[in-house]
Design a protein around this motif. Structure first.
Motif, PDB file in Angstrom:
ATOM      1  N   GLY A  94       0.787  -1.225   0.000  1.00 38.35           N
ATOM      2  CA  GLY A  94       0.000   0.000   0.000  1.00 38.35           C
ATOM      3  C   GLY A  94       0.816   1.270   0.000  1.00 38.35           C
ATOM      4  O   GLY A  94       0.251   2.369   0.003  1.00 38.35           O
ATOM      5  N   VAL A  95       2.144   1.165   0.000  1.00 37.69           N
ATOM      6  CA  VAL A  95       2.978   2.367  -0.063  1.00 37.69           C
ATOM      7  C   VAL A  95       2.888   2.909  -1.492  1.00 37.69           C
ATOM      8  O   VAL A  95       3.249   2.215  -2.439  1.00 37.69           O
ATOM      9  N   PRO A  96       2.391   4.114  -1.683  1.00 30.67           N
ATOM     10  CA  PRO A  96       2.107   4.583  -3.046  1.00 30.67           C
ATOM     11  C   PRO A  96       3.376   4.817  -3.860  1.00 30.67           C
ATOM     12  O   PRO A  96       4.266   5.564  -3.450  1.00 30.67           O
ATOM     13  N   ARG A  97       3.445   4.177  -5.008  1.00 30.91           N
ATOM     14  CA  ARG A  97       4.604   4.340  -5.889  1.00 30.91           C
ATOM     15  C   ARG A  97       4.752   5.793  -6.340  1.00 30.91           C
ATOM     16  O   ARG A  97       5.861   6.256  -6.629  1.00 30.91           O
ATOM     17  N   GLN A  98       3.619   6.520  -6.371  1.00 29.67           N
ATOM     18  CA  GLN A  98       3.656   7.928  -6.779  1.00 29.67           C
ATOM     19  C   GLN A  98       4.493   8.779  -5.827  1.00 29.67           C
ATOM     20  O   GLN A  98       4.885   9.897  -6.166  1.00 29.67           O
ATOM     21  N   ALA A  99       4.759   8.257  -4.618  1.00 31.35           N
ATOM     22  CA  ALA A  99       5.554   9.003  -3.641  1.00 31.35           C
ATOM     23  C   ALA A  99       7.042   8.705  -3.765  1.00 31.35           C
ATOM     24  O   ALA A  99       7.832   9.129  -2.913  1.00 31.35           O
ATOM     25  N   SER A 100       7.436   7.990  -4.816  1.00 27.74           N
ATOM     26  CA  SER A 100       8.862   7.723  -5.039  1.00 27.74           C
ATOM     27  C   SER A 100       9.648   9.029  -5.039  1.00 27.74           C
ATOM     28  O   SER A 100       9.247  10.015  -5.666  1.00 27.74           O
ATOM     29  N   GLY A 101      10.749   9.031  -4.305  1.00 26.15           N
ATOM     30  CA  GLY A 101      11.593  10.215  -4.228  1.00 26.15           C
ATOM     31  C   GLY A 101      11.082  11.294  -3.302  1.00 26.15           C
ATOM     32  O   GLY A 101      11.766  12.305  -3.091  1.00 26.15           O
ATOM     33  N   ARG A 102       9.897  11.103  -2.717  1.00 30.54           N
ATOM     34  CA  ARG A 102       9.302  12.165  -1.896  1.00 30.54           C
ATOM     35  C   ARG A 102       8.782  11.690  -0.544  1.00 30.54           C
ATOM     36  O   ARG A 102       8.694  12.478   0.394  1.00 30.54           O
ATOM     37  N   GLY A 103       8.365  10.428  -0.446  1.00 32.86           N
ATOM     38  CA  GLY A 103       7.739   9.959   0.787  1.00 32.86           C
ATOM     39  C   GLY A 103       8.655  10.077   1.991  1.00 32.86           C
ATOM     40  O   GLY A 103       9.836   9.722   1.920  1.00 32.86           O
ATOM     41  N   PRO A 104       8.153  10.573   3.130  1.00 34.39           N
ATOM     42  CA  PRO A 104       8.985  10.760   4.321  1.00 34.39           C
ATOM     43  C   PRO A 104       9.060   9.501   5.190  1.00 34.39           C
ATOM     44  O   PRO A 104       8.111   8.718   5.260  1.00 34.39           O
ATOM     45  N   VAL A 105      10.187   9.328   5.852  1.00 32.92           N
ATOM     46  CA  VAL A 105      10.413   8.194   6.749  1.00 32.92           C
ATOM     47  C   VAL A 105      11.199   8.697   7.956  1.00 32.92           C
ATOM     48  O   VAL A 105      12.146   9.480   7.798  1.00 32.92           O
ATOM     49  N   SER A 106      10.819   8.240   9.138  1.00 36.72           N
ATOM     50  CA  SER A 106      11.541   8.600  10.355  1.00 36.72           C
ATOM     51  C   SER A 106      12.304   7.384  10.869  1.00 36.72           C
ATOM     52  O   SER A 106      11.713   6.319  11.077  1.00 36.72           O
ATOM     53  N   ILE A 107      13.616   7.544  11.045  1.00 33.96           N
ATOM     54  CA  ILE A 107      14.464   6.485  11.598  1.00 33.96           C
ATOM     55  C   ILE A 107      15.288   7.092  12.725  1.00 33.96           C
ATOM     56  O   ILE A 107      15.977   8.099  12.529  1.00 33.96           O
ATOM     57  N   ASN A 108      15.178   6.493  13.898  1.00 33.23           N
ATOM     58  CA  ASN A 108      15.933   6.961  15.069  1.00 33.23           C
ATOM     59  C   ASN A 108      15.726   8.452  15.328  1.00 33.23           C
ATOM     60  O   ASN A 108      16.655   9.189  15.673  1.00 33.23           O
ATOM     61  N   GLY A 109      14.483   8.898  15.144  1.00 31.68           N
ATOM     62  CA  GLY A 109      14.143  10.276  15.459  1.00 31.68           C
ATOM     63  C   GLY A 109      14.525  11.290  14.410  1.00 31.68           C
ATOM     64  O   GLY A 109      14.313  12.495  14.607  1.00 31.68           O
ATOM     65  N   ARG A 110      15.073  10.851  13.288  1.00 27.47           N
ATOM     66  CA  ARG A 110      15.459  11.770  12.221  1.00 27.47           C
ATOM     67  C   ARG A 110      14.644  11.459  10.967  1.00 27.47           C
ATOM     68  O   ARG A 110      14.408  10.296  10.658  1.00 27.47           O
ATOM     69  N   ARG A 111      14.249  12.503  10.263  1.00 24.82           N
ATOM     70  CA  ARG A 111      13.406  12.315   9.088  1.00 24.82           C
ATOM     71  C   ARG A 111      14.245  12.287   7.808  1.00 24.82           C
ATOM     72  O   ARG A 111      15.121  13.129   7.604  1.00 24.82           O
TER      73      ARG A 111
ATOM     74  N   ARG B 144      13.816  10.885   3.361  1.00 25.95           N
ATOM     75  CA  ARG B 144      12.801  10.643   2.351  1.00 25.95           C
ATOM     76  C   ARG B 144      13.242   9.499   1.442  1.00 25.95           C
ATOM     77  O   ARG B 144      14.427   9.162   1.362  1.00 25.95           O
ATOM     78  N   VAL B 145      12.270   8.915   0.779  1.00 24.92           N
ATOM     79  CA  VAL B 145      12.535   7.804  -0.125  1.00 24.92           C
ATOM     80  C   VAL B 145      13.542   8.246  -1.185  1.00 24.92           C
ATOM     81  O   VAL B 145      13.418   9.328  -1.767  1.00 24.92           O
ATOM     82  N   ALA B 146      14.536   7.388  -1.428  1.00 25.06           N
ATOM     83  CA  ALA B 146      15.525   7.641  -2.482  1.00 25.06           C
ATOM     84  C   ALA B 146      15.195   6.739  -3.668  1.00 25.06           C
ATOM     85  O   ALA B 146      15.235   5.517  -3.548  1.00 25.06           O
ATOM     86  N   GLY B 147      14.839   7.329  -4.795  1.00 22.07           N
ATOM     87  CA  GLY B 147      14.523   6.534  -5.975  1.00 22.07           C
ATOM     88  C   GLY B 147      13.116   5.970  -5.931  1.00 22.07           C
ATOM     89  O   GLY B 147      12.252   6.428  -5.174  1.00 22.07           O
ATOM     90  N   ARG B 148      12.903   4.948  -6.751  1.00 20.08           N
ATOM     91  CA  ARG B 148      11.557   4.407  -6.927  1.00 20.08           C
ATOM     92  C   ARG B 148      11.174   3.429  -5.819  1.00 20.08           C
ATOM     93  O   ARG B 148      11.990   2.617  -5.372  1.00 20.08           O
TER      94      ARG B 148
END
Length: 373
Positions: free
Chosen positions: A287-304, A306-310
């Motif tokens: 369900g992760v939208p492919r349209q968000a490639s290169g833009r979708g945000p992700v938080s890891i260890n308290g730091r934000r 974004r998706v790299a690539g497709r």
């Protein structure tokens, strides 16, 4: 609320948030709540959402179709269940037997509901009035015919008209007030032929909050149940709501790469310098939208990041630079933004869609884990 060891991906569902959201909206609106758990509870799980909503004071559960309603009944939900979208020519016999309340949009559905009544058990129905959304609902030209027939069938014990309802477009206050005025015309006409059901409902979450005159003593709460704002200019926190779902995965791999390294299909992203890449085991099959490639945000260890690539079917990559990220670290795609993680709306903005879709589309292979606040 952290992931258990060995878990690849999960959607954590805070059932207490659902309960609290219902309590808050009951207090805000002063109205009976029909909790809408269609589409697997907007991705959260229909049964768990229904149980949590009833615990918060909802009095009815709404779903789209009869199969959804029957599944809840078989799972032990004894509260009134209401379903409004039906297959052409479908039998209502099992629904009536299981005391599912039926939304009725035309004379054919009305007659089939009456035919499904048996013995002393009548069919319980809500008559849907078309007021301008141009979907289903009894057309104004047919109001008198359908209302009169419903009143006749009620008099002879084949039907119980539980409610009159409609749905707003949320285009503007003026449009919604015009639709509400048309609805009131239908209510008056229904009363003139002897129909005075106990429920009238036209407001969903948007109008339940923003248009008090549309509450009518009963509102249908869908997206608000799950702590998501229906407004573009007001957040969940602004409305006193708490998002119930957190979508996350465990970092599955990390690798150090040189500048100029291509990432994922098509090499839409190339590293600008030596960096660390982290692999997140969620993709468009989840369900992760492919349209968000290169833009979708992700938080890891308290730091934000974004998706790299497709975004691929099962996974995507994040460029974490020189920040310390290790295999097994938790990567949060969205959750409650007051906790410092991205929101479903952030992903909606990245994919040019709405946050309703972001939570509802979370795939079946993502385990739902029920958590309590």
């Amino acid at each position: 609320m952290t992931m258990a060891p060995g878990v690849l991906r999960e959607a954590a569902v805070d059932v207490d948030a659902i309960t609290e959201n219902v309590r808050h909206l009951r207090a805000l609106t002063g109205s009976e709540i029909i909790a809408v758990v269609k589409a697997a509870g907007y991705g959260h799980g229909a049964h768990r959402a229904a149980v949590a909503a009833l615990r918060g004071g909802a009095t009815r559960i709404g779903v789209s179709d009869i199969d959804e309603a029957l599944a809840l009944r078989r799972a032990g939900i004894t509260a009134p269940l209401f379903a409004w979208l039906h297959a052409p020519g479908a039998s209502f016999a099992e629904a009536v037997r299981e005391e599912i309340e039926l939304g009725i949009s035309d004379i054919d559905q009305l007659l089939r509901a009456a035919e499904a009544a048996h013995g002393e058990q009548s069919a319980a129905v809500h008559l849907k009035i078309e007021t301008g959304l141009s979907r289903n609902g009894i057309a104004p030209a047919d109001w008198r015919t359908v209302f009169s027939e419903a009143a006749r069938l009620e008099r002879i014990g084949r039907l119980r008209v539980v409610g009159l309802f409609s749905h707003l477009s949320n285009t503007s206050e003026a449009d919604d007030r015009a639709a509400l005025a048309r609805f009131e015309e239908g209510v008056v006409l229904a009363a003139s032929v002897g129909l005075t059901p106990p429920l009238r409902h036209i407001a969903a979450t948007n109008a339940a909050i923003a248009l008090p005159e549309a509450r009518l003593g009963c509102v249908r709460i869908g997206i608000g149940l799950y702590g998501i704002s229906p407004f573009g200019d007001r957040s969940s926190a602004d409305l006193g709501l708490r998002p119930a779902m957190t979508l996350r995965g465990a970092v599955a791999a990390v690798r150090r790469v040189p500048a100029g390294t291509g990432v994922s299909y098509g090499y839409d992203y190339r590293t600008e310098r030596e960096t660390m890449l982290a692999l997140i085991p969620l993709g468009y099959a989840d369900g992760v939208p492919r349209q968000a490639s290169g833009r979708g945000p992700v938080s890891i260890n308290g730091r934000r990041f974004r998706v790299a690539g497709r975004i691929a079917m099962d996974q995507f990559v994040v460029d974490v630079g020189d920040h310390p990220v290790a295999v097994g670290d938790e990567a949060v795609l969205f959750g409650d933004p007051t906790l410092g993680v991205p929101s479903a709306r952030d992903w909606a903005d990245a994919a040019d869609t709405i946050d309703y879709e972001i939570v509802t589309r979370v795939g079946a292979r993502v385990p739902r884990r029920e958590v309590r606040a």
